[in-house]
Structure formats: C-alpha cells, structure tokens
Motif scaffolding. Structure first.
Motif, short mmCIF file in Angstrom:
data_model
loop_
_atom_site.label_atom_id
_atom_site.label_comp_id
_atom_site.label_asym_id
_atom_site.label_seq_id
_atom_site.Cartn_x
_atom_site.Cartn_y
_atom_site.Cartn_z
N UNK A 30 -25.98 5.06 20.32
CA UNK A 30 -26.48 6.34 19.81
C UNK A 30 -27.54 6.12 18.74
N UNK A 31 -27.28 5.14 17.87
CA UNK A 31 -28.25 4.84 16.81
C UNK A 31 -29.57 4.37 17.42
N UNK A 32 -29.50 3.47 18.38
CA UNK A 32 -30.72 2.97 19.01
C UNK A 32 -31.45 4.09 19.76
N UNK A 33 -30.68 4.94 20.42
CA UNK A 33 -31.29 6.06 21.14
C UNK A 33 -32.05 6.97 20.19
N UNK A 34 -31.52 7.16 19.00
CA UNK A 34 -32.20 7.99 18.00
C UNK A 34 -33.53 7.36 17.58
N UNK A 35 -33.63 6.04 17.75
CA UNK A 35 -34.88 5.33 17.45
C UNK A 35 -35.78 5.23 18.69
N UNK A 36 -35.39 5.89 19.77
CA UNK A 36 -36.21 5.87 20.98
C UNK A 36 -36.01 4.66 21.85
N UNK A 91 -19.48 -3.44 24.90
CA UNK A 91 -20.61 -4.12 24.26
C UNK A 91 -21.86 -3.28 24.48
N UNK A 92 -22.93 -3.69 23.81
CA UNK A 92 -24.23 -3.06 23.99
C UNK A 92 -25.12 -4.04 24.74
N UNK A 98 -31.35 -4.31 12.92
CA UNK A 98 -31.20 -4.71 11.52
C UNK A 98 -30.73 -3.58 10.63
N UNK A 99 -30.86 -2.35 11.11
CA UNK A 99 -30.47 -1.19 10.31
C UNK A 99 -29.11 -0.61 10.70
N UNK A 100 -28.54 -1.06 11.80
CA UNK A 100 -27.32 -0.43 12.33
C UNK A 100 -26.15 -0.55 11.37
N UNK A 101 -25.84 -1.74 10.91
CA UNK A 101 -24.64 -1.93 10.09
C UNK A 101 -24.77 -1.21 8.76
#
Length: 417
Positions: free
Chosen positions: A357-363, A385-386, A407-410
C-alpha cells in the motif's frame, strides 16, 4: 552498456501512455500489452472473425488460418513443432490437462505409459507455484502414488543435490519451475532432464516466468511437457499453452472431451484426433490466440537475447536496491548468483500488504501476498512477502524509485524505532 529496452520501448505500450509516471513492477503477475498485440486482436475481431475448423466457407477458412498461424508463431517462439503446442485456458489449466490425462491413464483409459500405481513417486520442489503442486497432489491421491519434494533453505532456494536425492526407479514424474515466481531462481533444466532420463521419469516444466524473459527452446531443453501463459508474455488473458513432445501428446488422454477434438463417434465410444486438436474441445479462444501469436512476434522482434541481457541488468539492480535498505531482507539467490528479474523481500516490522500500500501510494505497483506459494513462505517463516518483478519496459529509474520508497517504509510505520 545500457540496452535498447526499458524506457525506449515504453512508447509501444498504451498503458504507459495513459500513465506516464507509472512504475510498474508487477510483470510477474501480469504483463502490460504493446499496441501491436492489442491491434492484432482487435483487427481480427473486426475483419476476420468466424468459427474455426467448422465449415467450408471463406470466412471460416480465413479465421482458421489466423488461428493456426498464431499457433505457428507461438510454437516457433519456444522451439516447438506446430503439433506440439495445444491451447489451454492458462498455464494452470495446461498443468491440469497433463495431470488429469495421467489420472485417466492410471484408471485404464488411454496409454499405459502415463499410468501411475501405488509405490510410484512424483517429485516436485517446495518452491512450486500452487498450479504446479496441487494437480500432482490430486494425482497422487487418485493413484496411490507418493508426492515428494526437494526442500528449500532459509532463503527459499532448493538445490539440484536435494532434488537428486529424491529421484529413484520409483520416480515417474519430475515437475518443476524453470524460474521461481517468488525467488527468481533459475533451475538447472539440463541437469534435471538428465536425472529424469537416467531413471525413466517424465519431466514437466512450468515455464511461465522464463518464456517471456529469456531465450527458451523447449526441444533443446529436452523436457517432455511444458506450460506457459499468454498474459505473462505481453499477450491476452484467457489463453495459455501446453507443450509436449509430439509422440507424447498423441498418446496422452485428453482431459476434456466434446466437439471438434474427435474423428469418429458412435453411441458406444469416440476416437480422438491427433495432437494438438485432441486437447481443444469446444469453441476455442480464437481472438486471444491471435493476440498470443502477436505477443510472440513482438518479443521475437525485440530479440530474446537482448531481452535477457536487459533483464539481467535489471535483476542485478533490484538485488542491489533491496539489499541497500536497512531492515529489508531479500528472498532467493544472493547477490552475484543467477536470478530472473524479480525480487521478493520482507520488511522488518511491516506486513507485506502495508508495504504494498505504501509503495502504491508512491506510484509503484508491486505484488504482495504468498504469490500462490504457501509452502515456500511457510518454510521462510512468514505468511506473505512483497515482490517486484520487471519486464522489457522496466528501467533503472523504476528500480531507483523502488529503492527510495523502500527506504521510507519502516520510518513511516514506526518500525525503525
């Protein structure tokens, strides 16, 4: 040296025209389609659509030519003869066609060379996609055969030595993925074929993650059967391919029966056509086959050596990107070892679905979950897993976008405290 793929070919894909900033790293699930594939299917439906192999009209003849020409294109793409490629709904369906045919043979219907008995063994790996596991579970249950599997290590990798230990004179089938859809491991096909031949076992290759991404000549590999899907190689959904050596396909009992796959039918029995049409009962996915053929032609035009070289670079970049981020664990072969252009990973303290979801928000489009490989994930001690998976249109910029976002996920979820 950069290849001519990646960003330069994105113009061929309408998806990227509609979404110019998209970072699409989910090709392992479903690839985008170039305009050439979309146009081929639409042009056929608009201008040449008719029943195939049914009747003697000009329209039927033209539609049948397009349908069989697609088969020729796909067969040529994987080094097969035209009679060695039968259409299926997808690769999963094709694997079931093999296992169900063997189940019929085991029940006394058809050629005894495919029959399994109590005491026989089927060998797979713990890393298999469910599509290349469950049909063999069912076949073992129906016949009394035993299913055995090569285990994976803490990285999700199995070894040829681990598989070799399982194979004996009791082994009838060895079924394995050419490329793991989770780890990216590239299987040593030639070694496995040699082991199978030593003991008289049949080989079944899941080539879904290899055929679109590297040169594959099934005849040269020497496998007995193989399957792959259109939608993973820039083509339409709803169609896949079953490959088998001609003499085996001619003898394998067809899993589905009905119209168009017979020679003579009486009220007591039916005789079936030779391969490949013995496996194509009923109305076929004709326009999808045309699109499948166009996808093969498009990839052929790019050059599969060039595709493999490009994706080898992307694979290395993916590994470097994932391993550069603290708290992210790469699954599969380590850096410097051969792998396909996909990377699955775990993020400490963050569930894979939240990562997605986080990555999707970044496109950035990736796949999350167990990737239809629960036993593998169970061996890794996780439920999900991703996965980031690349294709001919993927670029170094896509990988860099993934690295920065990872790098921003955690920090976002407070898992770095």
């Amino acid at each position: 040296m950069p290849t001519a793929l990646g960003a330069p070919v994105r113009a061929d894909f309408p998806f990227f025209q509609a979404h110019p900033d998209a970072v699409y790293l989910d090709t392992g699930a479903t690839s985008q389609r170039p305009a050439a594939v979309l146009d081929a299917e639409v042009d056929f439906v608009r201008s040449d659509y008719a029943a195939v192999h049914r009747g003697s009209s000009m329209a039927t003849g033209e539609a049948t030519w397009a349908f069989e020409n697609a088969r020729e294109q796909v067969a040529g793409f994987v080094g097969a003869g035209e009679r060695e490629i039968a259409w299926a709904q997808n690769a999963t369906d094709a694997l079931n066609m093999i296992s169900l045919g063997m189940a019929d043979a085991s029940a006394g219907v058809g050629d005894d060379r495919f029959a399994l008995r109590e005491g026989d063994e089927i060998v797979v790996t713990q890393a298999e996609h469910h599509a290349n596991l469950i049909p063999w579970q069912r076949l073992a249950a129906k016949t009394g055969a035993t299913l055995r599997w090569a285990p994976v290590d803490e990285s999700g990798v199995w070894t040829i030595d681990g598989l070799r230990e399982l194979v004996s004179s009791r082994t009838r089938i060895i079924a394995f993925a050419h490329v793991s859809n989770v780890t990216g491991l590239i299987a040593p096909v030639a070694d496995i074929v040699a082991i199978a031949r030593e003991f008289g076992a049949l080989t079944v290759l899941d080539a879904c993650q290899s055929v679109p991404h590297m040169p594959v000549d099934l005849a040269d590999l020497g496998v007995d059967f193989a399957v792959f899907s259109s939608h993973k190689m820039l083509g339409p959904t709803g169609i896949g391919a079953l490959y088998g050596r001609a003499e085996l396909l001619d003898a394998l009992p067809p899993a589905r029966t009905g119209g168009s796959m017979i020679t003579v039918v009486s009220m007591e029995q039916a005789d079936f056509l030779p391969a490949p049409h013995r496996f194509e009962a009923g109305t076929q996915p004709v326009s999808q086959a045309v699109g499948f053929g166009a996808a093969a032609a498009y990839l052929q035009g790019l050059g599969m050596d060039e595709v493999f070289r490009h994706e080898h670079e992307i694979a290395s970049a993916l590994v470097e990107a994932v391993e550069s981020v603290p708290g992210v664990r790469l699954i599969g072969p380590a850096a410097g070892q051969p792998r396909a252009a996909l990377a699955s990973f775990l993020v400490d303290g963050v569930h894979a679905h939240d990562v997605g979801q986080f990555l999707d928000d970044r496109g950035i489009t990736v796949r999350t979950g167990h990737h239809c490989a629960q036993p593998l994930h169970r061996a890794l001690g996780t439920a999900a897993s991703t996965r980031a998976s690349a294709g001919v249109y993927s670029s170094a910029d896509d990988v860099e976008a993934l690295r920065v976002a990872l790098g921003d996920v955690r920090g976002f979820f407070g898992a770095d405290r």
